[in-house]
Design an enzyme around this catalytic site. Structure first.
Site, PDB file in Angstrom:
ATOM      1  N   ASP A 138      62.191  40.430  24.920  1.00 60.56           N
ATOM      2  CA  ASP A 138      61.917  41.820  25.293  1.00 60.56           C
ATOM      3  C   ASP A 138      62.011  42.608  24.031  1.00 60.56           C
ATOM      4  OD1 ASP A 138      61.584  44.140  27.134  1.00 60.56           O
ATOM      5  OD2 ASP A 138      63.342  43.912  28.181  1.00 60.56           O
TER       6      ASP A 138
ATOM      7  N   GLU B 225      57.880  44.885  20.844  1.00 60.88           N
ATOM      8  CA  GLU B 225      56.701  45.694  20.194  1.00 60.88           C
ATOM      9  C   GLU B 225      56.651  45.978  18.767  1.00 60.88           C
ATOM     10  OE1 GLU B 225      57.608  46.102  24.351  1.00 60.88           O
ATOM     11  OE2 GLU B 225      58.955  46.975  22.841  1.00 60.88           O
TER      12      GLU B 225
ATOM     13  N   ASP C 208      58.350  48.946  32.607  1.00 64.46           N
ATOM     14  CA  ASP C 208      59.109  50.028  33.391  1.00 64.46           C
ATOM     15  C   ASP C 208      58.221  50.712  34.574  1.00 64.46           C
ATOM     16  OD1 ASP C 208      60.926  48.852  31.600  1.00 64.46           O
ATOM     17  OD2 ASP C 208      61.118  50.668  30.495  1.00 64.46           O
TER      18      ASP C 208
END
Length: 924
Positions: free
Chosen positions: A520, A523, A596
């Site tokens: 996770d 980015e 999200d």
């Protein structure tokens, strides 16, 4: 002190459910991102100038060189700026799989004859993504035929395709069967920002007509300064899909499936679509804003033709879309890197996916458990909690395959550690899960806590394997652990240490066989960084600035993990990895999810076009958090989301740390029952989904297919994004996504008979049909002419089902015919690559059902998953093929009979006992 306070308040905000959602002011718009502003301005001035203006880009025909087979043509484009000539080498490559690559570089950067102000260690070149995004070396065609023309040249390839290059002004047109399909620089928006000096008398000479000097060397956003040591280096060009009104792709955006215009007009976006991987907190729906991943691939569809374009660039990218009555023009603008474009032409969208996938790779065939149901929240609190959840799933009769652990399982948010007070014996916990063949997926992120007595961080810092700031020193930022460093996933030297951290001998998770990983925040997410990410002038291994490689950062981090897990398991099982950040090529290593989402109906609704977009863009292993991540869904919303999730290729429930517990068995009846039934339906359909994944892994096909994949000549389906087919099964689904809906209007795209999945009621005739949807009803139809396979016995997990018998479901067309396919292997290992699998193709005509094994009739092909048999054949049709009470089965020289039971619009052959390892036939 003020900086620490600001960071603390930001972290607090992340832990509290906000009211207004994403703060768009945290992210740049086009005007604030100066390379976008400059190139939009350039295109606007070209449009204003009209036909009296001539592009400064010209192909030097004297430079053209081609191999004898014309598979590669080299030359140079000259950019005329005042009295300067900028040399831009261009290569045209014709690929064995049908695509054409047009790649333009900059000679002065290739030669290194530029100043990189203040940074001798930064490479002067433009970044080429092929090392990480491509599946391997590109294979070239040998059938391209080159011919010079009066103002350029043309090449005929694939017999029916033609590339026509105009030298002055430079443009490239692509034709199929004599009809223009795609045009590059047809509108003259090509703008290649070449290197120029930062000061001196010649500075103005480098500024061409329609160019504006804005942010060439430095720009500022939200108090963050971005110094550009290589100066302006954006690349931009128009790509027009001639005759196409609908284009798709360029994920990730929470928007409609058919992409909208971005320039003026009611209902259009006013900003371009942006590809820039960011941690976007509670993203907006119906928005072109950037999200967690980027795939710069666009597909176009019209009657009788399909086209695709891959813009092979990993830098910050904007895409404007404008349409006229006949065509769609896309304007691609990237901050750095090469101008590297692939063009694909075909008659079908699936062939476009195959050609594109041949370059970037196809989806990794997942283990069977990975396409089962996953249960996650931030966070399951302890070993006792994990095992209690498992017991309650079993008690409720709800299957599941994977339970997940978010960051709180660690000791003080230090990855590769466990909070021993809460998880005293992780291997024991995983062994208990393994008793029912369940798996554990904990989170491992790229930020590493900067803490004393933490070997992982000290090793990365001491070895110099960290991402550097613009001074060449280790970069420090803030994420979940507080102050952190970031490993540099472009540095191959760190791979061995990453392997060691995951090893079975003393590494993370010990010797457990059922450990898989969640990557996770890759980015990368940096809480106190510009746009919640890393400064663009950070420096990576090889002397590349972060601006060059930003969108590929997540892919390279997952590559690290994939290599380590393969080593951990000795290549004996296929790893499962979930990534939030992705790029073209990420499909080779695992799954993604849409981040999200909020627990609101509009997020359930938008999840379907989001997942369809991932599928047509070559990354079909996609899902959305069932129930939404933020907030507390109503029982009805959770049930409808659980039902929609039945069809998500990646099927996971997930929730925020402040959300109430909402495991599917928790609500009062009827919601707990409807949730259980939905999840059980997914498990019954696992053979069908696994077959669809096999096609994705070998041909690039989407697992969920938009309607135009099945009826490509029906223009009415091009804008439909709330229905889809499951692979080639013929199953058409339209999940309920509106609160309180009592019925849905499902569009049937052709005149074939469609049968209700539960009642076998016939819906016939192209157009809209009403299906009533009480809470327990999932709108599903079976298209006549298709066959799919189920497993109808309930088990606790997917792996426990692999020896269970199968049910063959046949939906007849109006002529009484049908076709279908089943792929099966052991569901775990890589042995399918050695021939240990079965592909059984089914056909029905008249009163005969046949099955042929395309992998031969050899038990060696089924050695690892046994002689699985069929326990039931269900035939659904308007006119059934027999009124007999028995059927005759033929297999391997033997013959036996089975009972036939009739029902409304169907007959069932009970206990026929055919094997998937042999050819067989049934006479009715």
């Amino acid at each position: 002190m003020l900086r620490v306070l600001a960071i603390s308040l930001f972290l607090l905000a992340l832990l509290v459910e906000p009211i207004l959602g994403v703060k768009s002011n945290l992210f740049k718009n086009c005007d604030q991102n100066k390379f976008c502003k400059r190139n939009r301005h350039y295109a606007d001035r070209v449009v204003e100038a009209g036909k009296g203006w001539t592009s400064p880009y010209e192909l030097d025909m004297s430079s053209i060189e081609q191999k004898s087979d014309s598979s590669v043509i080299n030359g140079r484009i000259v950019k005329h700026v005042n009295d300067l000539e900028i040399d831009l080498p261009v290569t045209f490559s014709f690929l064995e799989t049908g695509g054409v690559r047009v790649s333009v570089d900059e000679q002065q950067r290739i030669d290194g004859k530029i100043d990189v102000y203040g940074h001798d260690s930064i490479t002067p070149n433009r970044y080429n993504i092929s090392q990480f995004a491509f599946a391997g070396p590109l294979k070239l065609s040998n059938d391209a035929v080159f011919t010079k023309t009066d103002n350029g040249f043309k090449v005929v390839y694939e017999n029916v395709n033609e590339m026509v290059v105009k030298a002055s002004p430079f443009s490239v047109d692509f034709y199929r069967s004599g009809k223009k399909q795609v045009s590059l620089n047809g509108k003259g928006w090509l703008n290649y920002e070449h290197w120029r000096p930062i000061e001196g008398d010649d500075v103005k000479k480098h500024v061409g007509e329609f160019e504006i000097e804005d942010g060439f060397w430095e720009e500022e956003f939200d108090s963050f300064k971005d110094k550009k040591t290589k100066g302006p280096e954006a690349v931009a060009m128009d790509v027009t899909f001639e005759g196409y009104k609908h284009v798709y792709g360029i994920p990730e955006h929470a928007d409609k499936f058919s992409l909208r215009e971005t320039r003026g007009g009611e209902g259009n976006h006013q900003e371009p679509y942006r590809l820039y991987n960011v941690d976007i907190f509670e993203y907006e729906t119906n928005s072109p804003m950037p999200m967690y991943g980027s795939i710069p691939f666009m597909q176009a569809q019209t009657k009788g033709a399909s086209a695709g374009v891959f813009w092979a660039n990993a830098a910050d990218t904007y895409i404007d879309i404008t349409k006229d009555k006949k065509s769609t023009t896309s304007h691609w603008i990237s901050e750095a890197g090469l101008l590297d474009v692939f063009v694909f032409l075909s008659d079908t969208p699936e062939e476009i996916n195959r050609q594109y996938g041949a370059i970037v790779g196809y989806t990794l065939l997942p283990q069977s458990f990975a396409i089962g149901y996953h249960q996650c929240r931030w966070n399951y609190n302890s070993e006792e909690d994990v095992l209690d959840i498992t017991e309650k799933f079993d008690q409720s009769g709800t299957p599941y395959d994977v339970i997940w652990l978010d960051v709180e399982y660690t000791e003080e948010k230090k990855y590769f550690t466990w909070n021993k007070a809460l998880f005293p014996d992780p291997v024991r916990m995983m062994n208990k899960l393994d008793q029912s063949k369940r798996k554990l997926v904990p989170i491992i992120d790229p930020h590493i806590k900067n803490a004393d007595n933490y070997k992982v961080v000290s090793t990365f810092k001491d070895k110099g394997w960290t991402t550097k700031n613009n001074k060449g020193e280790t970069f420090f930022g803030h994420c979940w652990p507080g102050e952190s460093i970031w490993l540099d996933p472009f540095n191959p030297a760190a791979q061995n240490y990453w392997d060691e951290l995951f090893s079975k001998a003393g590494g993370f998770g010990g010797g457990a066989e059922n450990l898989h990983i969640w990557n996770d925040m890759n980015e990368p997410s940096v809480f106190d960084g510009p746009e919640t990410s890393m400064p663009k002038d950070n420096i990576h291994y090889g002397g590349w600035e972060h601006r060059d490689i930003h969108n590929i950062h997540g892919l390279t981090f997952v590559n690290y993990t994939m290599k380590s897990l393969n080593k951990r398991y000795g290549n004996k099982q296929r790893p499962f990895i979930l990534t939030r950040s992705f790029f073209a090529g990420s499909q080779r290593t695992g799954a993604m999810w849409t981040g999200d989402a909020m627990s609101k109906w509009e997020y359930l609704k938008i999840s379907i076009p989001q997942i369809l977009t991932q599928g047509v863009s070559g990354m079909p292993f996609a899902g959305s958090d069932v129930g939404g991540f933020f907030g507390d869904p109503s029982p009805e919303l959770l049930t409808r989301w659980t039902q929609a999730g039945v069809f998500y290729p990646f099927y996971r429930a997930h929730a925020h740390i402040d959300s109430k517990r909402r495991e599917p068995y928790m609500h009062e009846p009827p919601y707990n029952v409807t949730n259980r039934d939905a999840i059980q339906l997914r498990y019954r359909l696992l053979p069908t989904f696994y077959t669809a994944f096999h096609d994705a892994s070998t041909k690039g096909s989407p697992v969920l297919k938009p309607l135009y994949y099945i009826t490509p000549d029906n223009e009415r389906v091009y804008d439909i994004d709330d229905e889809f087919f499951v692979g080639d099964s013929g199953i058409l689904a339209m999940p309920v996504t509106d609160e309180g809906a009592k019925a849905v209007d499902i569009y049937v795209p052709d005149d074939k008979p469609y049968y209700d999945y539960d009642t076998y009621k016939v819906y016939k005739g192209e157009g809209t049909h009403v299906i009533y949807t009480p809470l327990e009803k999932i709108p599903m139809l079976m298209r006549g002419g298709h066959i799919h396979v189920r497993r109808d016995r309930h088990r606790r997990s997917a792996e426990l089902m692999k020896h269970d018998p199968l049910t063959l479901v046949i939906a007849l067309d109006s002529d009484g015919a049908a076709r279908g396919k089943l792929y099966n292997d052991d569901g775990i290992s890589y042995e399918f690559q050695n021939g240990d699998y079965v592909v059984q193709e089914f056909s029905v005509k008249g009163n005969k059902i046949q099955a042929k094994n395309s992998n031969g009739n050899d038990k060696a092909h089924t050695k690892s998953f046994g002689n699985v048999k069929f326990e039931r054949v269900i035939i659904v049709g308007e006119k059934l093929p027999t009124k007999s009470t028995s059927a005759t089965i033929h297999q391997a020289g033997k013959t036996w009979s089975a009972q036939i039971s009739p029902s409304q619009n169907s007959i069932t052959i009970r206990n026929p006992r055919m094997s998937i390892g042999q050819d067989w036939s049934i006479d009715l």
